[in-house]
Design a protein around this motif. Structure first.
Motif, PDB file in Angstrom:
ATOM      1  N   LEU A  81      13.029  85.314  52.462  1.00 15.22           N
ATOM      2  CA  LEU A  81      14.370  85.238  53.042  1.00 15.22           C
ATOM      3  C   LEU A  81      14.479  86.183  54.230  1.00 15.22           C
ATOM      4  O   LEU A  81      13.805  87.224  54.270  1.00 15.22           O
ATOM      5  CB  LEU A  81      15.426  85.637  52.000  1.00 15.22           C
ATOM      6  N   PRO A  82      15.318  85.869  55.216  1.00 11.66           N
ATOM      7  CA  PRO A  82      15.482  86.776  56.360  1.00 11.66           C
ATOM      8  C   PRO A  82      15.992  88.148  55.908  1.00 11.66           C
ATOM      9  O   PRO A  82      16.778  88.256  54.969  1.00 11.66           O
ATOM     10  CB  PRO A  82      16.520  86.057  57.228  1.00 11.66           C
ATOM     11  N   ARG A  83      15.521  89.170  56.584  1.00 12.47           N
ATOM     12  CA  ARG A  83      15.902  90.525  56.202  1.00 12.47           C
ATOM     13  C   ARG A  83      17.422  90.728  56.269  1.00 12.47           C
ATOM     14  O   ARG A  83      18.011  91.381  55.418  1.00 12.47           O
ATOM     15  CB  ARG A  83      15.188  91.527  57.117  1.00 12.47           C
ATOM     16  N   TRP A  84      18.061  90.173  57.341  1.00 14.27           N
ATOM     17  CA  TRP A  84      19.502  90.361  57.481  1.00 14.27           C
ATOM     18  C   TRP A  84      20.262  89.750  56.316  1.00 14.27           C
ATOM     19  O   TRP A  84      21.270  90.294  55.864  1.00 14.27           O
ATOM     20  CB  TRP A  84      19.998  89.763  58.794  1.00 14.27           C
ATOM     21  N   TRP A  85      19.737  88.631  55.782  1.00 16.90           N
ATOM     22  CA  TRP A  85      20.398  87.980  54.649  1.00 16.90           C
ATOM     23  C   TRP A  85      20.255  88.840  53.402  1.00 16.90           C
ATOM     24  O   TRP A  85      21.202  89.008  52.635  1.00 16.90           O
ATOM     25  CB  TRP A  85      19.772  86.603  54.424  1.00 16.90           C
ATOM     26  N   LEU A  86      19.057  89.387  53.201  1.00 16.28           N
ATOM     27  CA  LEU A  86      18.832  90.227  52.034  1.00 16.28           C
ATOM     28  C   LEU A  86      19.706  91.476  52.067  1.00 16.28           C
ATOM     29  O   LEU A  86      20.321  91.848  51.068  1.00 16.28           O
ATOM     30  CB  LEU A  86      17.354  90.632  51.965  1.00 16.28           C
ATOM     31  N   TRP A  87      19.786  92.146  53.246  1.00 14.65           N
ATOM     32  CA  TRP A  87      20.602  93.336  53.336  1.00 14.65           C
ATOM     33  C   TRP A  87      22.082  93.017  53.131  1.00 14.65           C
ATOM     34  O   TRP A  87      22.823  93.783  52.511  1.00 14.65           O
ATOM     35  CB  TRP A  87      20.395  94.024  54.680  1.00 14.65           C
ATOM     36  N   THR A  88      22.519  91.870  53.613  1.00 12.67           N
ATOM     37  CA  THR A  88      23.907  91.449  53.387  1.00 12.67           C
ATOM     38  C   THR A  88      24.160  91.210  51.905  1.00 12.67           C
ATOM     39  O   THR A  88      25.201  91.600  51.357  1.00 12.67           O
ATOM     40  CB  THR A  88      24.224  90.172  54.189  1.00 12.67           C
ATOM     41  N   PHE A  89      23.211  90.578  51.256  1.00 15.27           N
ATOM     42  CA  PHE A  89      23.320  90.311  49.818  1.00 15.27           C
ATOM     43  C   PHE A  89      23.391  91.607  49.025  1.00 15.27           C
ATOM     44  O   PHE A  89      24.241  91.773  48.144  1.00 15.27           O
ATOM     45  CB  PHE A  89      22.126  89.459  49.378  1.00 15.27           C
ATOM     46  N   TYR A  90      22.528  92.554  49.360  1.00 16.28           N
ATOM     47  CA  TYR A  90      22.533  93.840  48.655  1.00 16.28           C
ATOM     48  C   TYR A  90      23.842  94.594  48.922  1.00 16.28           C
ATOM     49  O   TYR A  90      24.396  95.242  48.017  1.00 16.28           O
ATOM     50  CB  TYR A  90      21.344  94.692  49.105  1.00 16.28           C
ATOM     51  N   ALA A  91      24.339  94.517  50.149  1.00 12.04           N
ATOM     52  CA  ALA A  91      25.591  95.186  50.485  1.00 12.04           C
ATOM     53  C   ALA A  91      26.760  94.604  49.685  1.00 12.04           C
ATOM     54  O   ALA A  91      27.661  95.328  49.250  1.00 12.04           O
ATOM     55  CB  ALA A  91      25.866  95.074  51.981  1.00 12.04           C
ATOM     56  N   CYS A  92      26.738  93.283  49.505  1.00 15.36           N
ATOM     57  CA  CYS A  92      27.794  92.632  48.716  1.00 15.36           C
ATOM     58  C   CYS A  92      27.759  93.104  47.272  1.00 15.36           C
ATOM     59  O   CYS A  92      28.810  93.297  46.639  1.00 15.36           O
ATOM     60  CB  CYS A  92      27.652  91.112  48.790  1.00 15.36           C
ATOM     61  N   ILE A  93      26.556  93.275  46.733  1.00 14.33           N
ATOM     62  CA  ILE A  93      26.431  93.766  45.353  1.00 14.33           C
ATOM     63  C   ILE A  93      27.007  95.168  45.246  1.00 14.33           C
ATOM     64  O   ILE A  93      27.776  95.488  44.331  1.00 14.33           O
ATOM     65  CB  ILE A  93      24.959  93.734  44.911  1.00 14.33           C
TER      66      ILE A  93
END
Length: 287
Positions: free
Chosen positions: A29-41
């Motif tokens: 997955l793109p890094r920006w998507w992963l960081w956004t996902f982690y931030a949402c958590i």
């Protein structure tokens, strides 16, 4: 365990899915998507700690900030009541004429009356106050008891034929079954129809006119225009509340229907009744 397959062209491992010789690449997955996902958590965890969010058996967690949307709503509602209190007090102590003459009071009372009408009056008079069979239209200028603002107030406050209110309006048409013969009832009905239309048997109009003069003018008047002090309707305007057609007019003469409107003073209070009065008067049918 199956050996991992590496795509020859891209050098990327495949997922093992294949359709018609086409393999699916296992791209990360793109890094920006992963960081956004982690931030949402992290945001969700922080929100659950700070605000009420986790349901329990009888309530929910309170949250470290102690925030409550219900408490905020209650505070806003209390503030609105305080803001309205001064206007409601003015309405309570002002006459109906003064309320209508004051633009602020009139606007507030009309809005409040419209809300009260939707809750209490639409089952009988309809959402547009146009009424229905047995329920009067409040938009026209045909009023049994008068359409000026004080007459409207009296009717709303004390109702019509409400046995629980000592000041209710009372008007009852007697049954003429024992006073008139069946042929005479039909003659009176023919005369009444002839005031605004054409009866089935025009020859009955003249004898019906005499019978009407002998039995009905005391309440309905010599010209059949009704008497508001008695609540007797006009029969010469083609506006009918309970009957439609000559046969139904004859039945009304023999066994009249008497509707009941509840008194709203005790149910809603004087301020709400005043607001209802101002609203109904503003519909255009008031005098």
């Amino acid at each position: 365990m199956a050996e991992k397959h590496i795509d020859e062209l891209s050098g990327i491992e495949t997922t093992g899915h294949e359709w018609d010789g086409i393999r699916e690449l296992n791209n990360p997955l793109p890094r920006w998507w992963l960081w956004t996902f982690y931030a949402c958590i992290l945001w969700a965890i922080g929100y659950a700690i700070a605000y009420p969010s986790i349901p329990l058996l009888t309530n929910a967690t309170k949250g470290l900030l102690g925030y409550s949307s219900r408490a905020e709503f209650a505070a806003d509602l209390d503030g609105a009541k305080i803001a309205q209190g001064g206007i409601l007090e003015k309405i309570s102590t002002s006459s109906l004429e003064d309320i209508v003459a004051d633009p602020q009071l009139s606007q507030f009372a009309t809005a409040g009356g419209a809300a009260a009408f939707r809750v209490n009056c639409t089952p009988c008079h309809g959402t547009g106050a146009t009424g229905g069979r047995g329920y009067p239209n409040l938009n026209d200028d045909d009023w049994l008891w008068g359409g000026d603002i004080n007459a409207l107030y009296q009717t709303i406050a004390h109702g019509i034929r409400d046995p629980a209110d000592g000041e209710t309006r009372i008007s009852e048409m007697p049954a003429f079954t024992d006073m008139l013969k069946p042929d005479e009832v039909r003659q009176v009905a023919a005369y009444v129809v002839g005031l605004t239309g054409t009866p089935r048997d025009p020859s009955m109009v003249e004898p019906g006119k005499q019978l009407f003069a002998d039995n009905c003018v005391a309440c309905h008047g010599e010209k059949a225009e009704g008497k508001r002090d008695l609540g007797a309707p006009s029969l010469a305007d083609a506006i009918w509340l309970k009957v439609h057609g000559e046969a139904e007019i004859a039945r009304q003469i023999q066994a009249p229907k008497h509707g009941v409107m509840p008194a709203w003073q005790g149910r809603l209070g004087d301020v709400a009744v005043k607001q209802l009065t101002v609203y109904i008067h503003s519909l255009g049918g008031g005098e």
